[in-house]
Motif scaffolding. Structure first.
Motif, PDB file in Angstrom:
ATOM      1  N   MET A   1       0.843  -1.183   0.000  1.00 17.60           N
ATOM      2  CA  MET A   1       0.000   0.000   0.000  1.00 17.60           C
ATOM      3  C   MET A   1       0.884   1.240   0.000  1.00 17.60           C
ATOM      4  SD  MET A   1      -2.971   1.117   2.727  1.00 17.60           S
ATOM      5  CE  MET A   1      -4.026  -0.246   2.255  1.00 17.60           C
ATOM      6  N   ARG A   2       0.538   2.187  -0.849  1.00 20.36           N
ATOM      7  CA  ARG A   2       1.369   3.385  -1.019  1.00 20.36           C
ATOM      8  C   ARG A   2       0.710   4.590  -0.343  1.00 20.36           C
ATOM      9  NH1 ARG A   2       2.020   7.241  -5.217  1.00 20.36           N
ATOM     10  NH2 ARG A   2       4.077   8.212  -5.084  1.00 20.36           N
ATOM     11  N   LEU A   3       1.448   5.229   0.573  1.00 18.75           N
ATOM     12  CA  LEU A   3       0.925   6.355   1.336  1.00 18.75           C
ATOM     13  C   LEU A   3       1.711   7.627   1.035  1.00 18.75           C
ATOM     14  CD1 LEU A   3       0.498   4.795   4.896  1.00 18.75           C
ATOM     15  CD2 LEU A   3      -1.171   4.874   3.049  1.00 18.75           C
ATOM     16  N   LEU A   4       1.008   8.756   1.033  1.00 17.65           N
ATOM     17  CA  LEU A   4       1.651  10.064   0.980  1.00 17.65           C
ATOM     18  C   LEU A   4       1.569  10.667   2.369  1.00 17.65           C
ATOM     19  CD1 LEU A   4       2.899  12.535  -0.401  1.00 17.65           C
ATOM     20  CD2 LEU A   4       0.571  13.261  -1.032  1.00 17.65           C
ATOM     21  N   LEU A   5       2.716  10.930   2.977  1.00 19.04           N
ATOM     22  CA  LEU A   5       2.784  11.523   4.310  1.00 19.04           C
ATOM     23  C   LEU A   5       3.131  13.000   4.164  1.00 19.04           C
ATOM     24  CD1 LEU A   5       2.917  11.454   7.403  1.00 19.04           C
ATOM     25  CD2 LEU A   5       5.290  10.637   7.202  1.00 19.04           C
ATOM     26  N   VAL A   6       2.208  13.861   4.541  1.00 20.08           N
ATOM     27  CA  VAL A   6       2.422  15.310   4.444  1.00 20.08           C
ATOM     28  C   VAL A   6       2.691  15.831   5.849  1.00 20.08           C
ATOM     29  CG1 VAL A   6       1.520  17.482   3.563  1.00 20.08           C
ATOM     30  CG2 VAL A   6       0.762  15.320   2.539  1.00 20.08           C
ATOM     31  N   GLU A   7       3.968  16.072   6.149  1.00 22.11           N
ATOM     32  CA  GLU A   7       4.399  16.431   7.506  1.00 22.11           C
ATOM     33  C   GLU A   7       5.654  17.292   7.414  1.00 22.11           C
ATOM     34  OE1 GLU A   7       5.015  17.290  10.943  1.00 22.11           O
ATOM     35  OE2 GLU A   7       3.462  15.718  11.026  1.00 22.11           O
ATOM     36  N   ASP A   8       5.622  18.487   8.006  1.00 23.37           N
ATOM     37  CA  ASP A   8       6.763  19.403   7.881  1.00 23.37           C
ATOM     38  C   ASP A   8       7.865  19.111   8.886  1.00 23.37           C
ATOM     39  OD1 ASP A   8       5.000  20.363   9.970  1.00 23.37           O
ATOM     40  OD2 ASP A   8       6.184  22.208   9.973  1.00 23.37           O
ATOM     41  N   ASP A   9       7.560  18.377   9.957  1.00 19.78           N
ATOM     42  CA  ASP A   9       8.567  18.035  10.964  1.00 19.78           C
ATOM     43  C   ASP A   9       9.288  16.760  10.515  1.00 19.78           C
ATOM     44  OD1 ASP A   9       9.892  16.933  13.265  1.00 19.78           O
ATOM     45  OD2 ASP A   9       8.656  18.230  14.538  1.00 19.78           O
ATOM     46  N   ASN A  10      10.563  16.907  10.156  1.00 17.34           N
ATOM     47  CA  ASN A  10      11.319  15.768   9.635  1.00 17.34           C
ATOM     48  C   ASN A  10      11.491  14.654  10.657  1.00 17.34           C
ATOM     49  OD1 ASN A  10      11.697  16.833   7.047  1.00 17.34           O
ATOM     50  ND2 ASN A  10      13.517  17.971   7.675  1.00 17.34           N
ATOM     51  N   HIS A  11      11.618  14.999  11.928  1.00 19.47           N
ATOM     52  CA  HIS A  11      11.790  13.975  12.963  1.00 19.47           C
ATOM     53  C   HIS A  11      10.506  13.146  13.122  1.00 19.47           C
ATOM     54  CE1 HIS A  11      15.701  15.458  14.166  1.00 19.47           C
ATOM     55  NE2 HIS A  11      15.213  16.686  14.261  1.00 19.47           N
ATOM     56  N   VAL A  12       9.364  13.838  13.144  1.00 19.82           N
ATOM     57  CA  VAL A  12       8.086  13.138  13.244  1.00 19.82           C
ATOM     58  C   VAL A  12       7.866  12.261  12.017  1.00 19.82           C
ATOM     59  CG1 VAL A  12       5.577  13.432  13.287  1.00 19.82           C
ATOM     60  CG2 VAL A  12       7.037  14.889  14.712  1.00 19.82           C
ATOM     61  N   GLY A  24       4.666  -2.697   6.095  1.00 16.99           N
ATOM     62  CA  GLY A  24       4.470  -3.001   4.690  1.00 16.99           C
ATOM     63  C   GLY A  24       4.032  -1.843   3.806  1.00 16.99           C
ATOM     64  N   PHE A  25       4.052  -0.617   4.328  1.00 16.84           N
ATOM     65  CA  PHE A  25       3.649   0.537   3.535  1.00 16.84           C
ATOM     66  C   PHE A  25       4.845   1.133   2.793  1.00 16.84           C
ATOM     67  CE2 PHE A  25       0.538   0.342   6.961  1.00 16.84           C
ATOM     68  CZ  PHE A  25      -0.665   0.497   6.277  1.00 16.84           C
ATOM     69  N   SER A  26       4.562   1.669   1.624  1.00 12.36           N
ATOM     70  CA  SER A  26       5.556   2.431   0.866  1.00 12.36           C
ATOM     71  C   SER A  26       5.238   3.903   1.062  1.00 12.36           C
ATOM     72  CB  SER A  26       5.498   2.056  -0.618  1.00 12.36           C
ATOM     73  OG  SER A  26       6.348   2.892  -1.371  1.00 12.36           O
ATOM     74  N   ILE A  27       6.210   4.692   1.555  1.00  7.42           N
ATOM     75  CA  ILE A  27       5.944   6.066   1.982  1.00  7.42           C
ATOM     76  C   ILE A  27       6.587   7.084   1.044  1.00  7.42           C
ATOM     77  CG2 ILE A  27       6.066   7.707   3.890  1.00  7.42           C
ATOM     78  CD1 ILE A  27       4.459   5.165   4.473  1.00  7.42           C
ATOM     79  N   THR A  28       5.802   8.072   0.640  1.00  6.81           N
ATOM     80  CA  THR A  28       6.314   9.270  -0.027  1.00  6.81           C
ATOM     81  C   THR A  28       6.124  10.423   0.943  1.00  6.81           C
ATOM     82  OG1 THR A  28       5.744   8.479  -2.244  1.00  6.81           O
ATOM     83  CG2 THR A  28       6.049  10.853  -1.973  1.00  6.81           C
ATOM     84  N   HIS A  29       7.204  11.155   1.230  1.00  2.07           N
ATOM     85  CA  HIS A  29       7.136  12.232   2.225  1.00  2.07           C
ATOM     86  C   HIS A  29       7.110  13.592   1.532  1.00  2.07           C
ATOM     87  CE1 HIS A  29       9.302  14.668   5.585  1.00  2.07           C
ATOM     88  NE2 HIS A  29       7.997  14.862   5.609  1.00  2.07           N
ATOM     89  N   PRO A  42       2.204  11.304  -9.683  1.00  3.96           N
ATOM     90  CA  PRO A  42       3.504  11.191 -10.339  1.00  3.96           C
ATOM     91  C   PRO A  42       3.450  10.263 -11.536  1.00  3.96           C
ATOM     92  CG  PRO A  42       3.447   9.884  -8.329  1.00  3.96           C
ATOM     93  CD  PRO A  42       2.166  10.667  -8.366  1.00  3.96           C
ATOM     94  N   ASP A  43       4.216  10.587 -12.553  1.00  2.08           N
ATOM     95  CA  ASP A  43       4.184   9.797 -13.789  1.00  2.08           C
ATOM     96  C   ASP A  43       4.805   8.413 -13.632  1.00  2.08           C
ATOM     97  OD1 ASP A  43       2.985  11.906 -15.115  1.00  2.08           O
ATOM     98  OD2 ASP A  43       4.903  12.788 -15.706  1.00  2.08           O
ATOM     99  N   ASP A  44       5.717   8.281 -12.668  1.00  2.58           N
ATOM    100  CA  ASP A  44       6.505   7.056 -12.593  1.00  2.58           C
ATOM    101  C   ASP A  44       6.157   6.188 -11.381  1.00  2.58           C
ATOM    102  OD1 ASP A  44       7.405   8.860 -10.752  1.00  2.58           O
ATOM    103  OD2 ASP A  44       9.532   8.439 -11.051  1.00  2.58           O
ATOM    104  N   ALA A  45       5.003   6.405 -10.785  1.00  2.00           N
ATOM    105  CA  ALA A  45       4.675   5.647  -9.576  1.00  2.00           C
ATOM    106  C   ALA A  45       3.233   5.159  -9.619  1.00  2.00           C
ATOM    107  CB  ALA A  45       4.890   6.532  -8.330  1.00  2.00           C
ATOM    108  N   ALA A  46       2.971   4.138  -8.790  1.00  2.00           N
ATOM    109  CA  ALA A  46       1.615   3.605  -8.700  1.00  2.00           C
ATOM    110  C   ALA A  46       0.720   4.620  -7.983  1.00  2.00           C
ATOM    111  CB  ALA A  46       1.642   2.293  -7.927  1.00  2.00           C
ATOM    112  N   PRO A  47      -0.586   4.544  -8.182  1.00  2.00           N
ATOM    113  CA  PRO A  47      -1.505   5.483  -7.529  1.00  2.00           C
ATOM    114  C   PRO A  47      -1.411   5.389  -6.011  1.00  2.00           C
ATOM    115  CG  PRO A  47      -2.612   4.264  -9.278  1.00  2.00           C
ATOM    116  CD  PRO A  47      -1.277   3.609  -9.075  1.00  2.00           C
ATOM    117  N   LEU A  48      -1.700   6.489  -5.339  1.00  2.00           N
ATOM    118  CA  LEU A  48      -1.699   6.513  -3.887  1.00  2.00           C
ATOM    119  C   LEU A  48      -2.916   5.779  -3.343  1.00  2.00           C
ATOM    120  CD1 LEU A  48      -0.783  10.271  -3.410  1.00  2.00           C
ATOM    121  CD2 LEU A  48       0.684   8.340  -2.802  1.00  2.00           C
ATOM    122  N   ASP A  49      -2.728   5.117  -2.198  1.00  2.00           N
ATOM    123  CA  ASP A  49      -3.837   4.437  -1.538  1.00  2.00           C
ATOM    124  C   ASP A  49      -4.450   5.295  -0.437  1.00  2.00           C
ATOM    125  OD1 ASP A  49      -3.875   1.658  -2.760  1.00  2.00           O
ATOM    126  OD2 ASP A  49      -1.778   1.830  -2.187  1.00  2.00           O
ATOM    127  N   ALA A  50      -3.654   6.195   0.143  1.00  2.00           N
ATOM    128  CA  ALA A  50      -4.158   7.075   1.198  1.00  2.00           C
ATOM    129  C   ALA A  50      -3.170   8.220   1.408  1.00  2.00           C
ATOM    130  CB  ALA A  50      -4.376   6.314   2.502  1.00  2.00           C
TER     131      ALA A  50
END
Length: 236
Positions: A1-12, A24-29, A42-50
């Motif tokens: 499952m592919r997730l987009l994590l929108v978070e400005d705090d790099n440590h969090v 088992g998640f694939s994360i894009t930050h 994105p043109d080169d990635a699978a659709p986001l799941d959440a």
């Protein structure tokens, strides 16, 4: 499952990404709203799941980002934020967020919520089929002149497309998947608005009235006094 994590705090983001990756998640930050919007398709990635969306972003408010996301994709959005007040929760859900989680949160609960919104938005999900005991979920619902296409979220009457808001579609799809069955008001509010707040009842009434008007079928959604609503399938 592919997730987009929108978070400005790099440590969090790093800590949460590590946990999600182990499950088992694939994360894009994305660190801000602009990066989040750029990462949607994105043109080169699978659709986001959440999408996990923080509200306190450096370049624009998270509510604004959610509104922009909703104009581009139906991907489930879970707001993950420190804003715990009821007004913020209601505003986020009304903007189209699928769930709202307040920091600090239990990681197990967050994982459960991610899986829950994914199941609700995945047509033909096998687990949901088994739980319902009804076999495969239909992806196109046809009732007389009314056609509801679940994967594309398109609705038409007599071949003419009827534009609906996200919540109007979710409400119609919920009722249409079990025509004739009475849905309690509390159940509808929980399923469509993801909340149990009593004040949402008036919002439900407004959405039902809007659907009847837009579809030109005032008898389609029947009010069951003191209980809730049911969809009365029109004649073919």
């Amino acid at each position: 499952m592919r997730l987009l994590l929108v978070e400005d705090d790099n440590h969090v983001a790093a800590a949460l990404s590590a946990v999600l990756t182990r499950h088992g998640f694939s994360i894009t930050h994305a660190r801000n709203g602009e990066e989040a919007l750029d990462a949607l398709l994105p043109d080169d990635a699978a659709p986001l799941d959440a999408i996990l969306l923080d509200l306190g972003l450096p370049d624009q408010d998270g509510f604004e980002v959610c509104s922009k996301i909703r104009k581009r994709t139906a991907t489930p959005v879970i707001m993950v934020t420190a804003r715990a007040d009821v007004r913020s929760r209601i505003h986020g859900l009304n903007l189209g967020a699928d769930d709202y989680v307040v920091k600090p949160y239990d990681t197990g609960e967050l994982l459960a919520r991610i899986h829950a919104v994914s199941r609700r938005t995945a047509p033909g999900d096998g687990a949901a089929d088994e739980a319902a005991g009804t076999g495969a979920i239909e992806t196109v619902l046809r009732m007389g002149p009314l056609v509801i296409e679940l994967p594309t979220r398109q609705v038409s009457v007599d071949g003419a497309t009827v534009p609906l808001t996200r919540k109007e579609f979710d409400l119609l799809a919920l009722l249409a998947q079990r025509p004739g069955v009475v849905f309690r008001r509390e159940q509808i509010i929980s399923e469509v608005w993801r909340t149990s707040w009593e004040g949402t009842g008036r919002t439900l009434e407004v959405h039902v009235a809007s659907l009847r008007s837009k579809l030109g079928m005032p008898a389609l959604i029947e009010t069951v006094r003191g209980v809730g609503y049911r969809l009365v399938a029109p004649a073919a």
